[in-house]
Scaffold this motif. Sequence first.
Motif, PDB file in Angstrom:
ATOM      1  N   ASN A 129      -4.580   5.212  -6.723  1.00 29.95           N
ATOM      2  CA  ASN A 129      -5.003   5.335  -5.329  1.00 29.95           C
ATOM      3  C   ASN A 129      -3.804   5.416  -4.381  1.00 29.95           C
ATOM      4  O   ASN A 129      -3.817   6.134  -3.399  1.00 29.95           O
ATOM      5  CB  ASN A 129      -5.862   4.141  -4.920  1.00 29.95           C
ATOM      6  N   TYR A 130      -2.782   4.639  -4.701  1.00 28.66           N
ATOM      7  CA  TYR A 130      -1.592   4.621  -3.839  1.00 28.66           C
ATOM      8  C   TYR A 130      -0.830   5.941  -3.974  1.00 28.66           C
ATOM      9  O   TYR A 130      -0.400   6.523  -2.987  1.00 28.66           O
ATOM     10  CB  TYR A 130      -0.678   3.451  -4.222  1.00 28.66           C
ATOM     11  N   LEU A 131      -0.674   6.364  -5.243  1.00 29.27           N
ATOM     12  CA  LEU A 131       0.067   7.612  -5.466  1.00 29.27           C
ATOM     13  C   LEU A 131      -0.684   8.794  -4.847  1.00 29.27           C
ATOM     14  O   LEU A 131      -0.071   9.686  -4.250  1.00 29.27           O
ATOM     15  CB  LEU A 131       0.279   7.838  -6.968  1.00 29.27           C
ATOM     16  N   ALA A 132      -2.013   8.752  -4.963  1.00 29.65           N
ATOM     17  CA  ALA A 132      -2.814   9.849  -4.391  1.00 29.65           C
ATOM     18  C   ALA A 132      -2.678   9.868  -2.876  1.00 29.65           C
ATOM     19  O   ALA A 132      -2.577  10.937  -2.270  1.00 29.65           O
ATOM     20  CB  ALA A 132      -4.279   9.686  -4.792  1.00 29.65           C
ATOM     21  N   ALA A 133      -2.643   8.670  -2.263  1.00 23.02           N
ATOM     22  CA  ALA A 133      -2.506   8.609  -0.801  1.00 23.02           C
ATOM     23  C   ALA A 133      -1.176   9.227  -0.379  1.00 23.02           C
ATOM     24  O   ALA A 133      -1.097   9.952   0.614  1.00 23.02           O
ATOM     25  CB  ALA A 133      -2.606   7.166  -0.327  1.00 23.02           C
ATOM     26  N   LEU A 134      -0.134   8.965  -1.164  1.00 20.93           N
ATOM     27  CA  LEU A 134       1.182   9.543  -0.843  1.00 20.93           C
ATOM     28  C   LEU A 134       1.161  11.056  -1.048  1.00 20.93           C
ATOM     29  O   LEU A 134       1.686  11.822  -0.241  1.00 20.93           O
ATOM     30  CB  LEU A 134       2.269   8.905  -1.708  1.00 20.93           C
ATOM     31  N   LYS A 135       0.537  11.476  -2.145  1.00 27.45           N
ATOM     32  CA  LYS A 135       0.443  12.912  -2.455  1.00 27.45           C
ATOM     33  C   LYS A 135      -0.276  13.635  -1.309  1.00 27.45           C
ATOM     34  O   LYS A 135       0.212  14.650  -0.799  1.00 27.45           O
ATOM     35  CB  LYS A 135      -0.320  13.089  -3.771  1.00 27.45           C
ATOM     36  N   SER A 156       0.530   1.903   8.139  1.00 26.85           N
ATOM     37  CA  SER A 156       0.066   1.112   9.270  1.00 26.85           C
ATOM     38  C   SER A 156      -0.215  -0.323   8.847  1.00 26.85           C
ATOM     39  O   SER A 156      -0.781  -0.586   7.785  1.00 26.85           O
ATOM     40  CB  SER A 156      -1.193   1.793   9.816  1.00 26.85           C
ATOM     41  N   THR A 157       0.235  -1.263   9.642  1.00 30.26           N
ATOM     42  CA  THR A 157      -0.101  -2.676   9.435  1.00 30.26           C
ATOM     43  C   THR A 157      -0.604  -3.208  10.747  1.00 30.26           C
ATOM     44  O   THR A 157       0.113  -3.122  11.749  1.00 30.26           O
ATOM     45  CB  THR A 157       1.139  -3.532   9.097  1.00 30.26           C
ATOM     46  N   ASP A 158      -1.784  -3.760  10.711  1.00 30.60           N
ATOM     47  CA  ASP A 158      -2.329  -4.409  11.883  1.00 30.60           C
ATOM     48  C   ASP A 158      -2.237  -3.516  13.133  1.00 30.60           C
ATOM     49  O   ASP A 158      -1.807  -3.963  14.198  1.00 30.60           O
ATOM     50  CB  ASP A 158      -1.557  -5.723  12.132  1.00 30.60           C
ATOM     51  N   GLY A 159      -2.560  -2.250  12.961  1.00 32.16           N
ATOM     52  CA  GLY A 159      -2.582  -1.335  14.107  1.00 32.16           C
ATOM     53  C   GLY A 159      -1.221  -0.818  14.551  1.00 32.16           C
ATOM     54  O   GLY A 159      -1.117  -0.056  15.496  1.00 32.16           O
ATOM     55  N   PRO A 194      -4.712  -5.976   8.036  1.00 34.09           N
ATOM     56  CA  PRO A 194      -5.150  -4.729   7.396  1.00 34.09           C
ATOM     57  C   PRO A 194      -3.992  -3.734   7.309  1.00 34.09           C
ATOM     58  O   PRO A 194      -3.153  -3.682   8.200  1.00 34.09           O
ATOM     59  CB  PRO A 194      -6.231  -4.187   8.343  1.00 34.09           C
ATOM     60  N   VAL A 195      -3.965  -2.993   6.221  1.00 31.86           N
ATOM     61  CA  VAL A 195      -2.878  -2.040   5.977  1.00 31.86           C
ATOM     62  C   VAL A 195      -3.499  -0.683   5.668  1.00 31.86           C
ATOM     63  O   VAL A 195      -4.560  -0.606   5.056  1.00 31.86           O
ATOM     64  CB  VAL A 195      -2.023  -2.522   4.778  1.00 31.86           C
ATOM     65  N   ALA A 196      -2.820   0.378   6.124  1.00 27.77           N
ATOM     66  CA  ALA A 196      -3.246   1.717   5.710  1.00 27.77           C
ATOM     67  C   ALA A 196      -2.044   2.469   5.182  1.00 27.77           C
ATOM     68  O   ALA A 196      -0.948   2.382   5.747  1.00 27.77           O
ATOM     69  CB  ALA A 196      -3.864   2.465   6.883  1.00 27.77           C
ATOM     70  N   ILE A 197      -2.220   3.146   4.061  1.00 28.48           N
ATOM     71  CA  ILE A 197      -1.204   4.062   3.550  1.00 28.48           C
ATOM     72  C   ILE A 197      -1.923   5.394   3.450  1.00 28.48           C
ATOM     73  O   ILE A 197      -2.772   5.571   2.572  1.00 28.48           O
ATOM     74  CB  ILE A 197      -0.650   3.607   2.193  1.00 28.48           C
ATOM     75  N   GLY A 198      -1.632   6.271   4.398  1.00 26.69           N
ATOM     76  CA  GLY A 198      -2.385   7.519   4.471  1.00 26.69           C
ATOM     77  C   GLY A 198      -3.857   7.190   4.632  1.00 26.69           C
ATOM     78  O   GLY A 198      -4.229   6.347   5.440  1.00 26.69           O
TER      79      GLY A 198
END
Lengths: 95, 550
Positions: A21-27, A38-41, B378-382
């Motif tokens: 999931n992490y690698l796909a998000a980067l891809k 993003s962390t906490d907005g 909360p965290v977002a990565i993409g």
Amino acid sequence: MSSTTNRFRHESLQDCQSIINYLAALKDGFESGALLFSTDGRNLVLKPEGLINLHVEAKRKGEEIKLSLKMRWNEKKGSEDPEDQPLLIEPIKAN
Amino acid sequence: MPAMHRLEEVRENFRFIVSEVTAQVELTRRFYDQPSRELMEKISSRDDYVDNLKSVIEEQSFDRLMDPRGIERAKVVELRALTTITANLERIADFAVNLVGQMGHLVHLESSRLMDFAPFFDEVLVGLDNIVAALDQRNSNKAFRICQCEFNLDKLHAQTFAKVLQEMEHNEHRGDLVTIVFISHYLERMGDCLLNIGEALIFVLVGEKMKIRQYQALSDTLAASGLESSVGQVEFESIWGTRGGCRIAAVQDPRPESSSPVLFKQGVAKKLSKEKENLELWEKLAPGLPPKVWAFQEGEEGEGSILLEYLPGCTMQDLIINGDDEGLALSEHLLEATLGKVWWATKQASSLRPDFVGQIRSRQEAVYRMHPEFKTKPVAIGNLQLPSFEGMLDTLEELEPELAAPYVVRTHGDLNLNNVIFDPARQSLHFIDLHRSALADCAQDISVFLISNFRLPVFDVAVRRRINTVIGRFLAFALDFARNIGDQAFQARLALGLGRSLFSSTRFEMNNSFAREMHLRAVYLLERVVAHRGKDWSQFKLPRQTLIYP
């Protein structure tokens, strides 16, 4: 409300399945041209472009394995992008 | 020949030096808010007075120790502590002068506003404020609070350091940033002194030289005595108070026909009476397993006392750490046999909804007090959205009813390694600290037992291997039981229980990297349960590698 930040760090434990999931998000980020962290907005948006220095390192130390991927690039100001500049070839003037 | 100084004179000068150093730190704090030459001179001249007092206290103490008429041991202990504390107080005063000096290196005054040093000063002052009270009131809680300053100051220093590193990227006043690190470092060193002071006080109050890192062992020992088990910050403090006040003691049975020691416990009557009830219940289920109740008495104002059989032997934790493989294997075998027998004998159909999320929530504050960094946002990565820890708990709370245990069994209530005693002479096993025993989900006892193994802060390869073996065998036994009883959602519920125990155990763990390891594993387990939402719970596989360290 969201604001910007210049630093993002996140540590977690994953397994071979969940890490996808992490690698796909980067891809997806590289494909769409923008990587959001993003962390906490508080957002850090990276727009990879041009040349990207990719450093892959794999290490085995006993039972401990480390695989690191490091990507570095420079963010260019719009007008300085060489792609935008016409390529000029000028003759060398004879003395 | 110098006059013999009485202990009282030393104590009086000691109170002077404490208040002098406190004033010194308060002035330094004021200097940070409003620097002035006048204040700077005042601080540096007072330092001479502190040095002087220190010499006087040392001299008086040595005189007293050399008294040819001799001196009681308790007084020697106190004098020794007073001189140790004095030496550390004097260092704190020196650091105050250093701090004022560092301020002079700040070229741009606005740089000092970059960091808020108020929390550092608050912490140092809390430490100083507790010294005399700890000694006068013989209060070990206060001594422990002083020790804690060191850990709090370390954390503040680390935060400052991280912030300075961040500032380095864009702040031009780099010299000032380096000075800020020095300032923070001096304040952090005051914490080192406070730790020494706290330990010296504990030496006086508890009568034992004890490094504060051993506190877990002490609380475990007390837990093994059956007094208190799950040790939160507040509960932990009460243990120290209890220890200081000698409210628990192994005493000789006064009856002439008996020569075996008994355990005497004093506390809240209601709790002790519940324990008595549980002990009797377990005695019926498994004769000889719990200690025998010799006497129970209800006193005034809700106080009670109980006399219990003192069980010889050692805890399973001792067996693991000391490497008694034969004893350990036998105790594991007896434990499985006992639990299997009791669980089958007491099982009742039920649909008990787990409450692991509630248990996590009630311990969150204590965990964050020790490790504020575990409070995640909360965290977002993409497009990958990761909820905060709080958000994850909300989801798990919704899932909990689906994971209900089909049966309840008689549980121990706090089945950690320290509550299981093995008697090698009689080759018998015993349970202690049964006051939380109830008809409940066996996953509760199973997860507590497994994590009481995992969380042992011992990293010796042989011990760790033994821990991993015990975990592996006990887990296999537990999975077997669940399969035989037809508990479909057991593995998912156990993952929740293990996550809960890993999470809550970090509140005792001051070793940051080990605490982080436990926290990451807790989050991983809980995330796996969330990820399985909407699927068949009987198909959930507990990731066993989570329990194996390293």
